[in-house]
Design an enzyme around this catalytic site. Structure first.
Site, mmCIF file in Angstrom:
data_model
loop_
_atom_site.group_PDB
_atom_site.id
_atom_site.type_symbol
_atom_site.label_atom_id
_atom_site.label_comp_id
_atom_site.label_asym_id
_atom_site.label_seq_id
_atom_site.Cartn_x
_atom_site.Cartn_y
_atom_site.Cartn_z
ATOM 1 N N GLU A 1 21.313 4.251 -9.387
ATOM 2 C CA GLU A 1 20.987 5.387 -10.247
ATOM 3 C C GLU A 1 21.983 5.634 -11.306
ATOM 4 O O GLU A 1 21.859 5.755 -12.702
ATOM 5 C CB GLU A 1 20.459 6.641 -9.723
ATOM 6 C CG GLU A 1 18.959 6.474 -9.177
ATOM 7 C CD GLU A 1 18.722 7.804 -8.548
ATOM 8 O OE1 GLU A 1 19.087 8.240 -7.792
ATOM 9 O OE2 GLU A 1 17.578 8.317 -9.281
ATOM 10 N N ASN B 1 2.296 15.347 -23.242
ATOM 11 C CA ASN B 1 3.063 14.834 -22.197
ATOM 12 C C ASN B 1 2.053 14.231 -21.428
ATOM 13 O O ASN B 1 0.855 14.784 -21.253
ATOM 14 C CB ASN B 1 3.569 15.990 -21.192
ATOM 15 C CG ASN B 1 4.280 15.467 -20.193
ATOM 16 O OD1 ASN B 1 4.770 14.086 -20.118
ATOM 17 N ND2 ASN B 1 4.724 16.316 -19.144
ATOM 18 N N GLY B 2 2.104 13.163 -20.818
ATOM 19 C CA GLY B 2 1.117 12.266 -20.110
ATOM 20 C C GLY B 2 0.935 10.988 -20.854
ATOM 21 O O GLY B 2 1.812 10.527 -21.393
ATOM 22 N N TRP C 1 10.246 11.093 -23.098
ATOM 23 C CA TRP C 1 10.975 10.096 -22.411
ATOM 24 C C TRP C 1 9.913 8.887 -22.897
ATOM 25 O O TRP C 1 8.747 8.922 -22.371
ATOM 26 C CB TRP C 1 10.766 10.538 -20.903
ATOM 27 C CG TRP C 1 11.564 9.474 -20.097
ATOM 28 C CD1 TRP C 1 12.755 9.512 -19.956
ATOM 29 C CD2 TRP C 1 10.751 8.538 -19.104
ATOM 30 N NE1 TRP C 1 12.959 8.702 -18.778
ATOM 31 C CE2 TRP C 1 11.752 7.956 -18.386
ATOM 32 C CE3 TRP C 1 9.551 8.144 -19.023
ATOM 33 C CZ2 TRP C 1 11.594 6.933 -17.594
ATOM 34 C CZ3 TRP C 1 9.218 6.987 -18.149
ATOM 35 C CH2 TRP C 1 10.314 6.618 -17.358
ATOM 36 N N CYS D 1 8.803 13.653 -20.355
ATOM 37 C CA CYS D 1 8.725 14.607 -21.563
ATOM 38 C C CYS D 1 8.483 16.018 -21.112
ATOM 39 O O CYS D 1 7.977 16.326 -20.037
ATOM 40 C CB CYS D 1 7.176 14.181 -22.030
ATOM 41 S SG CYS D 1 7.362 12.611 -22.418
ATOM 42 N N ARG E 1 14.584 16.954 -16.946
ATOM 43 C CA ARG E 1 13.541 16.248 -16.901
ATOM 44 C C ARG E 1 13.747 14.936 -17.174
ATOM 45 O O ARG E 1 13.016 14.056 -16.938
ATOM 46 C CB ARG E 1 12.196 16.847 -17.528
ATOM 47 C CG ARG E 1 11.776 18.000 -17.075
ATOM 48 C CD ARG E 1 10.728 18.655 -18.041
ATOM 49 N NE ARG E 1 9.425 17.939 -17.936
ATOM 50 C CZ ARG E 1 8.579 18.498 -16.957
ATOM 51 N NH1 ARG E 1 9.004 19.474 -16.158
ATOM 52 N NH2 ARG E 1 7.330 17.856 -16.911
ATOM 53 N N LYS F 1 21.254 5.778 -4.748
ATOM 54 C CA LYS F 1 22.104 6.830 -5.405
ATOM 55 C C LYS F 1 23.159 5.850 -6.375
ATOM 56 O O LYS F 1 23.294 6.062 -7.673
ATOM 57 C CB LYS F 1 22.950 7.430 -4.475
ATOM 58 C CG LYS F 1 22.170 8.747 -3.777
ATOM 59 C CD LYS F 1 22.288 9.840 -4.734
ATOM 60 C CE LYS F 1 20.831 9.720 -5.490
ATOM 61 N NZ LYS F 1 19.536 10.160 -4.884
ATOM 62 N N LYS G 1 13.867 13.110 -14.549
ATOM 63 C CA LYS G 1 13.797 13.924 -13.285
ATOM 64 C C LYS G 1 12.750 14.096 -12.755
ATOM 65 O O LYS G 1 12.354 14.155 -11.280
ATOM 66 C CB LYS G 1 14.495 15.422 -13.649
ATOM 67 C CG LYS G 1 14.604 16.213 -12.425
ATOM 68 C CD LYS G 1 15.745 16.039 -11.536
ATOM 69 C CE LYS G 1 15.949 16.695 -10.163
ATOM 70 N NZ LYS G 1 16.556 15.969 -9.447
ATOM 71 N N HIS H 1 17.753 -12.533 7.999
ATOM 72 C CA HIS H 1 16.463 -13.172 7.612
ATOM 73 C C HIS H 1 16.567 -13.691 6.193
ATOM 74 O O HIS H 1 15.269 -13.866 5.335
ATOM 75 C CB HIS H 1 15.240 -12.322 7.896
ATOM 76 C CG HIS H 1 14.924 -11.939 9.291
ATOM 77 N ND1 HIS H 1 14.730 -13.163 10.159
ATOM 78 C CD2 HIS H 1 15.413 -10.956 10.078
ATOM 79 C CE1 HIS H 1 14.891 -12.673 11.427
ATOM 80 N NE2 HIS H 1 14.932 -11.386 11.392
ATOM 81 N N GLU I 1 18.629 4.928 0.468
ATOM 82 C CA GLU I 1 19.119 6.361 -0.411
ATOM 83 C C GLU I 1 20.425 5.842 -0.908
ATOM 84 O O GLU I 1 20.528 6.149 -2.262
ATOM 85 C CB GLU I 1 18.882 7.602 0.539
ATOM 86 C CG GLU I 1 19.200 8.773 -0.352
ATOM 87 C CD GLU I 1 18.532 9.195 -1.468
ATOM 88 O OE1 GLU I 1 17.387 8.299 -1.713
ATOM 89 O OE2 GLU I 1 18.987 9.831 -2.435
HETATM 90 O O1 M6R Z 1 10.385 15.033 -7.592
HETATM 91 P P1 M6R Z 1 10.115 14.102 -6.513
HETATM 92 O O2 M6R Z 1 10.928 14.126 -5.247
HETATM 93 O O3 M6R Z 1 8.834 13.599 -6.190
HETATM 94 O O4 M6R Z 1 10.552 12.644 -7.365
HETATM 95 C C1 M6R Z 1 10.541 11.373 -6.874
HETATM 96 C C2 M6R Z 1 11.627 10.373 -7.302
HETATM 97 O O5 M6R Z 1 11.140 10.156 -8.571
HETATM 98 C C3 M6R Z 1 12.891 10.849 -7.057
HETATM 99 O O6 M6R Z 1 13.360 11.022 -5.889
HETATM 100 C C4 M6R Z 1 13.884 9.867 -7.777
HETATM 101 O O7 M6R Z 1 13.900 8.634 -7.005
HETATM 102 C C5 M6R Z 1 15.137 10.340 -7.931
HETATM 103 N N1 M6R Z 1 15.924 10.132 -9.115
HETATM 104 C C6 M6R Z 1 16.319 9.947 -6.835
HETATM 105 O O8 M6R Z 1 17.495 10.287 -7.270
#
Ligand code: M6R
Length: 577
Positions: A459, A100-101, A74, A2, A27, A456, A572, A475, A452
């Site tokens: 996501e 927001n929150g 959001w 949000c 965001r 990626k 974001k 395992h 990672e």
């Molecule tokens: O802003 P931050 O680095 O604290 O965010 C942490 C995660 O939410 C962020 O890395 C998320 O996993 C990304 N979408 C990864 O691409």
């Protein structure tokens, strides 16, 4: 997650608010709306989906007031529908609010409203704030807002319009970011100062503070008393960027990585990280912590850990004085990471934040902080945020020869980006795009990179991907490998060559299709397909080996026609725990 915007003292208020919301798009959101006063009545205009929809609805709006609030939502409480979208109006139409929150005691507050004959129309926790304001209102907005703030449990940043004061906005917050900006003859509020145009100064509201905004300026309060919080000059250097001809922000940001790395090394080489370190973060920031763990242990000769922020707050792991909790966060606003920082402080750890957004919440919560120089990151899937964190830690840990290798990393990154453009990378992307399941494996520093790479791909393509330590495959997870299952093997450490080759042969023996991401000729030869990356110090390689993984995920997402910069369900900046 949000976003809040508000202006008082701006002509064409509807359009100004929409521009502000566009700047908060990064965001993540699924609906958006604005509210303003027209002929003494509060009006809310809302749209589900993209801000372009809201823009169409507000193109011709010319309200007679110059004051309004806006919001990108959001969804957390209730689906993304018009009725759940903010701003919410109170039952008698006297108040409009954006929030927001998360209100943790929303069930009780809903019951309270209902006991007073007020039936909320949405599923949200936020709408209750509007009703509570009207229930508590006795003609004094500030008194009503203070009462409501006391009733709320959880995290909140709230912007309020009242039909009796059409040129004022009231704002209050606790555990959720809210910044007040002042410019010439106008005042503004936002979840992120970068969304504001034309402001000269910024004030970050602290927990429990509130602000009354008028075109002539803002007044600040704490527990009913006037206070004068320090104002910071607004820096236009942090203004949001444009795509510069790239098809997506993610692509642009991938190519910005060598420069971001060079800027970060230059800025942070004199800063030192010492002692036993615990890296704490979420998502990619946690992976960055995992990736630099071997380097930290190698250099500092002390046991170090990487911990998910959400786990740290409920574990007993770090209790000793002398431990440095290194809070990694691109945004500096992630609620779990902020909570972990507060918990680390409580446990008498030294806290050190590494963020990419100057003046973000973590910089204020932690004792020390360093700012990576990646520049604004707009794509939800982080790229330069991740590599800048890896490089920041490397720069702060190393001296002498290794520090020289850190300075050379941007060149290796340039080469790795070129490797990511090869036929092999394209072929890998095509294969992943049609695979239901993909495995990413690696060990030591390559382990964090494997996680990672999997994140990626998940996501932005929505393909099921599992990141796992190479040693762990046998395992259990190896049972999932059958004919043609893609297994992406990240290998950059010569000391692990024999182990990697053995893993590759056990994957291939089960029909798995191995995609090597490596600088090693033997590993290349043993793979079905290999993307060859430049050689670099294995402790520093995560900043390099991750680049082809980002690129392969990006290409696969484009092939599948996904919304690369704004993938479904993701935000974001995740500002709820
Ligand atoms: O802003 P931050 O680095 O604290 O965010 C942490 C995660 O939410 C962020 O890395 C998320 O996993 C990304 N979408 C990864 O691409």
């Amino acid at each position: 997650m949000c976003g809040i915007i508000g202006y008082t003292g701006k002509k064409n208020i509807a359009q100004e608010l929409v521009v502000g919301l566009e700047k908060l798009e990064y965001r993540g959101y699924d609906s958006a709306g604005i509210a303003y006063c027209e002929h003494g009545k509060l009006v809310a205009v809302k749209a589900v989906g993209r801000i372009s929809e809201l823009k169409k609805l507000t193109e011709v709006s010319r309200p007679d007031s110059a004051c309004g609030i806006g919001h990108t939502r959001w969804a957390t409480h209730g689906r993304p529908t018009l009725v759940n979208c903010h701003p919410h109006l109170s039952y008698g139409g006297k108040f409009a609010i954006v929030h927001n929150g998360i209100i943790e005691n929303c069930k009780q507050l809903r019951a309270f409203c209902e006991s007073r004959g007020v039936s909320p129309v949405s599923d949200t926790d936020s709408e209750l704030i509007a009703h509570l304001l009207e229930l508590c209102f006795d003609g004094d907005l500030r008194r009503a807002a203070d009462k409501v703030a006391e009733m709320l449990k959880g995290s909140f940043a709230v912007g309020v319009l009242c039909s009796c004061r059409p040129n004022e906005i009231y704002a209050f917050s606790s555990r959720s970011p809210l910044v007040i900006g002042e410019g010439k003859n106008f005042c503004a509020l936002a979840s992120d100062g970068n969304a504001l145009s034309g402001v000269d100064t910024l004030v970050f509201l602290k927990d429990g503070e509130s602000a009354l905004l008028r075109p002539s300026g803002a007044e600040y309060y704490r527990k009913g008393k006037r206070v004068n919080p320090p104002a910071a000059p607004f820096s236009s250097a942090s203004a949001l960027s444009v795509k510069d001809g790239f098809a997506h922000y993610m692509l642009k940001e991938m190519y910005e990585q060598p420069e971001a790395a060079a800027r970060t090394v230059a800025a942070l080489s004199d800063v030192r990280l010492r002692g036993a370190l615990t890296f704490i973060g979420c998502g990619s920031s946690y992976h960055a912590g995992l990736s630099v763990l071997p380097l930290a242990e190698h250099v500092l000769r002390k046991p170090s850990y990487a911990c998910l922020a959400g786990e740290f707050i409920c574990s007993e792991r770090v209790k000793r004085r002398g431990t440095t909790a290194v809070l990694l966060s691109q945004s500096g606003e992630t609620a779990d990471t902020v909570a972990a920082a507060l918990e680390a402080e409580r446990r008498a750890c030294r806290t050190f934040a590494i963020v990419n957004v100057p003046s973000s919440t973590l910089t204020r919560v932690c004792k020390r902080h360093a700012v990576t120089r990646a520049g604004p990151e707009i794509a939800v899937a982080t790229t330069k945020g991740f590599t800048s964190q890896v490089i920041a830690v490397a720069a702060m840990l190393t001296r002498g020869q290794t520090a020289d290798s850190v300075k050379r990393l941007p060149f290796a990154m340039e080469k790795a980006l070129a490797a990511a453009e090869t036929q092999e990378a394209e072929e890998a992307a095509r294969l992943l795009a049609i695979s239901p399941d993909v495995f990413f494996i690696g060990r030591k520093a390559d382990y964090g990179v494997a996680l990672e790479g999997a994140l990626k791909l998940k996501e932005i393509t929505y393909i099921n991907a599992l990141g796992i330590s190479s040693g762990e495959l046998k395992h259990g997870s190896i049972s999932l490998i059958s004919d043609g299952t893609p297994v992406v093997v990240v290998h950059t450490d010569p000391s692990l060559r024999e182990k990697t080759l053995l893993t590759i042969s056990s994957v291939r023996a089960r029909g798995g299709f191995v995609i090597g991401i490596t600088d090693d000729s033997d590993v290349c030869a043993a793979s079905d397909l290999a993307v060859r990356i430049p050689h670099c110090d294995p402790f520093l390689s995560p900043a390099v080996s991750v680049l082809p993984l980002q690129s392969i995920a990006y290409r696969a997402a484009v092939l599948l026609g996904r919304d690369v910069d704004k993938p479904r369900n993701l935000a974001k900046s995740v500002t709820v725990e």
